[in-house]
Design a protein around this motif. Structure first.
Motif, PDB file in Angstrom:
ATOM      1  N   ALA A 138       0.855  -1.197   0.000  1.00  0.00           N
ATOM      2  CA  ALA A 138       0.000   0.000   0.000  1.00  0.00           C
ATOM      3  C   ALA A 138       0.888   1.244   0.000  1.00  0.00           C
ATOM      4  O   ALA A 138       2.117   1.151   0.101  1.00  0.00           O
ATOM      5  N   GLY A 139       0.268   2.388  -0.113  1.00  0.00           N
ATOM      6  CA  GLY A 139       1.010   3.647  -0.029  1.00  0.00           C
ATOM      7  C   GLY A 139       1.814   3.975  -1.272  1.00  0.00           C
ATOM      8  O   GLY A 139       2.836   4.672  -1.212  1.00  0.00           O
ATOM      9  N   ILE A 140       1.368   3.496  -2.419  1.00  0.00           N
ATOM     10  CA  ILE A 140       2.076   3.797  -3.676  1.00  0.00           C
ATOM     11  C   ILE A 140       1.808   5.260  -4.045  1.00  0.00           C
ATOM     12  O   ILE A 140       0.650   5.707  -3.976  1.00  0.00           O
ATOM     13  N   PRO A 141       2.835   6.020  -4.380  1.00  0.00           N
ATOM     14  CA  PRO A 141       2.608   7.441  -4.667  1.00  0.00           C
ATOM     15  C   PRO A 141       1.836   7.642  -5.975  1.00  0.00           C
ATOM     16  O   PRO A 141       1.831   6.776  -6.844  1.00  0.00           O
ATOM     17  N   ALA A 142       1.198   8.806  -6.073  1.00  0.00           N
ATOM     18  CA  ALA A 142       0.524   9.162  -7.323  1.00  0.00           C
ATOM     19  C   ALA A 142       1.577   9.550  -8.352  1.00  0.00           C
ATOM     20  O   ALA A 142       2.702   9.930  -8.000  1.00  0.00           O
ATOM     21  N   LEU A 143       1.200   9.445  -9.625  1.00  0.00           N
ATOM     22  CA  LEU A 143       2.113   9.881 -10.684  1.00  0.00           C
ATOM     23  C   LEU A 143       2.123  11.397 -10.740  1.00  0.00           C
ATOM     24  O   LEU A 143       1.150  12.053 -10.345  1.00  0.00           O
ATOM     25  N   SER A 144       3.225  11.955 -11.211  1.00  0.00           N
ATOM     26  CA  SER A 144       3.216  13.392 -11.481  1.00  0.00           C
ATOM     27  C   SER A 144       4.102  13.669 -12.689  1.00  0.00           C
ATOM     28  O   SER A 144       5.084  12.960 -12.933  1.00  0.00           O
ATOM     29  N   ILE A 145       3.688  14.645 -13.480  1.00  0.00           N
ATOM     30  CA  ILE A 145       4.471  15.056 -14.646  1.00  0.00           C
ATOM     31  C   ILE A 145       4.848  16.508 -14.449  1.00  0.00           C
ATOM     32  O   ILE A 145       3.957  17.366 -14.338  1.00  0.00           O
ATOM     33  N   ALA A 146       6.149  16.775 -14.372  1.00  0.00           N
ATOM     34  CA  ALA A 146       6.670  18.141 -14.205  1.00  0.00           C
ATOM     35  C   ALA A 146       5.926  18.885 -13.092  1.00  0.00           C
ATOM     36  O   ALA A 146       5.467  20.011 -13.259  1.00  0.00           O
TER      37      ALA A 146
END
Ligand code: ADP
Ligand code: MG
Length: 632
Positions: A138-146
């Motif tokens: 659990a606790g997988i981070p969200a994706l982010s672009i720049a």
């Protein structure tokens, strides 16, 4: 409104869907799942629908992608984008390894193997401590672009559908290319090998490609759910993916989306509607689902996408169709041609070749030579071993004994695709075309070895120059054999006789120095035979050598320079046609001594029937030979 505008509008609506007013959030969640499922199913469309390899195990690769990024981004603190790369790399290695071992298996062994490794990987995920066992990670981070976070359902929607559209585009491109023709030929077996397609290579390529699509889906899933556990990567899901491919229509890339969407929506609706309908909370949706599945398989065997496509064509039927456009490959550079050997040079040496099938000696120590520019005929009653001799020379069957040399080099023991590469190309007695594929594409398959454009180039549409040259060559050969008017037809829609001519055009596309034709005139009408004869004469004048098996004696006697007669696998006689016609042993073998048949005036209908010495395939529709000629 033109088609292009409708497509652009549909695309814009699709990509902006979450931000349109009045769209319920539940729809977006559902669309996200449809996108994730479609990615995996797209791989199956290629693998199973096109390539004919059934896999129940795609969910295991989804798991590889999901777990790789889950573990790296939580335990190791690595960027999810590196997690994607690592997942793809791992999937590539595992799929390559599994593929190299299991794809050799034929029939039901391959699907059984996919079940086995799907279960194995599932239990692996559930039993490794560092993957959190059955509780998962659990606790997988969200994706982010720049710096822009993709944590919301809406932004994940955009990413998932962009990735899916890209995958659909690439897969569509791949199917519409040299590699795509090879992949579509995977089901046909040894036929494609004879044109230089390395089937084992393409099987592994398709397998890895499908696994990578699964892995990407897993990566997206992990960062959308922000948690993973083994259950979505088990066998149940593997079977569901396959269901979706079958229901959607495993022959088209859009079948993947149609299948994933319809199954997910139906499942959801059944869960809502059924309990209310029957008034109990008993779990009936699996039952209803099974019934639906049977109905689909019964009434829409090719899946629902072909039905949707047909509806689309029906709706657009009133649009004015422009005049036949000039083909896009019209101005392509011609392919380089192999220099042909000088007339009289030894092209083929067949030395004591032998083939035994169990106790049957189908080819018994046959020897002959063929020189450049010659047309040689191989004749004999049915079952004499002519086709088997062709299979031995072209590498389709291994020799039991003897040697074959082509252009001075030994070729026995070489794989069929290597023999084709050297310029020995053949057609088949039983027509072997891909019947759903266009005549042009079928013929272009013959030119497979004359380009090197691979899978990556094709998927990214960087292969257009070489593809144009291949199609241009295919069109040229079709025109040469008089089939220029049916290039766009499905090969299976032509009469059998014309399909044989398509096979000859396909063989010519391989730029042969020696062409082997197995009963090229069977099923042709008189005029068509004459035209074929003229084409073959022309080829030999250009320096090509020809070896042909044919039952029509008018055809053979007028065309060939040299004949070899076989009976029961052995050599009965050899010589120029006029000698063979008078050879008593040959007359005995064919007609039991009815030699007056040979004297009938050539060209008359009666003579044509009578001199068709042995019965060709019943399927070719020709009159059967006199009973004395055909062996029981
Ligand atoms: P032809 O082309 O002269 O009509 P074939 O070469 O097809 O004859 O067949 C020669 C003999 O070998 C026949 O008796 C046929 O039944 C047998 N034969 C051909 N292929 C096989 C095979 N794959 N396995 C067993 N027997 C075969
Ligand atoms: Mg034969």
């Amino acid at each position: 409104m033109s088609r292009r505008w409708i497509q652009a509008l549909a695309l814009a609506v699709l990509l902006c869907l979450p931000w349109l007013p009045g769209v319920p959030p539940f729809w977006i969640t559902q669309m996200n799942y449809i996108g994730l499922y479609s990615l995996v199913v797209l791989g199956l469309v290629l693998l199973t629908g096109v390539g004919g390899m059934t896999s129940f195990g795609q969910s295991a690769f989804v798991g590889l992608g999901a777990y790789s990024t889950a573990w790296l981004s939580t335990a190791m603190g690595v960027s999810p984008w590196l997690g994607l790369l690592a997942g793809l790399l791992l999937t590539c290695l595992v799929a390559y390894g599994l593929g190299a071992i299991t794809l050799r298996l034929s029939g039901h062994y391959l699907p059984l193997c996919t079940l086995a490794w799907c279960l194995a990987l599932y239990y692996l995920y559930g039993n490794l401590d560092f993957l959190g066992r059955y509780d998962g990670i659990a606790g997988i981070p969200a994706l982010s672009i720049a710096g822009w976070s993709l944590g919301s359902t809406q932004s994940m929607y955009l990413l998932i559908w962009l990735v899916l559209l890209l995958a659909l585009w690439a897969t569509h491109n791949l199917l519409d290319s040299r590699a795509g023709r090879a992949i579509r030929a995977l089901r046909s077996g040894s036929m494609a090998e004879s044109f230089g397609v390395d089937l084992a290579h393409y099987k592994v390529v398709v397998f890895v490609y499908a696994a990578l699509l699964g892995s990407v889906s897993g990566w997206l899933y992990a960062h959308m759910q922000r948690a993973v556990s083994p259950s979505p990567f088990g066998l149940g899901y593997g079977i569901e993916y396959l269901f979706m491919a079958v229901v959607g229509g495993a022959g088209s890339v859009w079948g993947a989306v149609a299948g994933a969407a319809s199954i997910l929506i139906i499942k959801d609706q059944l869960q809502n509607v059924l309990p209310a309908l029957v008034g109990t909370s008993v779990n009936l949706e699996l039952l209803a689902f099974g019934v639906l599945m049977i109905l689909v398989l019964q009434f829409a065997r090719d899946g629902i996408w072909p039905l949707i496509a047909r509806l689309g064509r029906w709706l657009g039927r009133h649009q004015a169709t422009a005049a036949k456009p000039v083909p896009w490959y019209q101005d392509a550079d011609p392919l380089p041609q192999r220099p042909l050997p000088e007339a009289g040079q030894r092209v083929l040496e067949v030395d004591q070749v032998r083939k035994e099938f169990g106790g049957l000696v189908a080819v018994n120590d046959i020897s002959f030579n063929l020189n450049a520019g010659e047309i040689m005929g191989l004749i004999g009653p049915n079952g004499a071993g002519k086709s088997t001799t062709f299979n031995l020379i072209s590498g389709v069957l291994p020799l039991s004994g003897g040697h074959v040399r082509f252009m001075g080099q030994p070729i026995d023991g070489l794989p069929a695709h290597e023999i084709a590469r050297r310029g020995l190309v053949r057609s088949f007695q039983h027509v072997q075309l891909l019947s759903d594929m266009s005549v042009l594409d079928n013929v272009a398959l013959g030119a497979h070895l004359r380009s090197r454009a691979g899978v990556a180039k094709a998927a990214l549409r960087l292969d257009r120059a070489s593809e144009a040259s291949l199609l241009h060559e295919a069109a040229r050969q079709l025109q040469r054999v008089g089939l220029g008017d049916v290039m766009d037809h499905a090969a299976g829609s032509l009469p059998l006789g014309r399909q044989r001519i398509v096979e000859i055009a396909r063989a010519l596309c391989g730029d042969p120095a020696l062409l082997l034709l197995d009963e090229p005139a069977a099923g042709l009408r008189y005029q068509e035979k004459q035209a074929l004869s003229a084409v073959l004469k022309q080829l030999s004048q250009e320096g090509m050598s020809l070896l042909l098996v044919e039952h029509d004696m008018d055809f053979v006697m007028n065309l060939t320079d040299h004949l070899l007669v076989m009976d029961f696998g052995t050599r009965l006689a050899e010589g120029v046609p006029s000698e063979i016609q008078r050879n008593p042993a040959v007359l005995e073998a064919y007609l039991g001594g009815l030699d007056e048949t040979w004297g009938a005036p050539a060209g008359s209908g009666a003579a044509t029937a009578a001199t068709t010495l042995a019965a060709p395939d019943a399927s070719s529709g020709l009159p059967m030979a006199p009973a004395t000629g055909a062996r029981p």
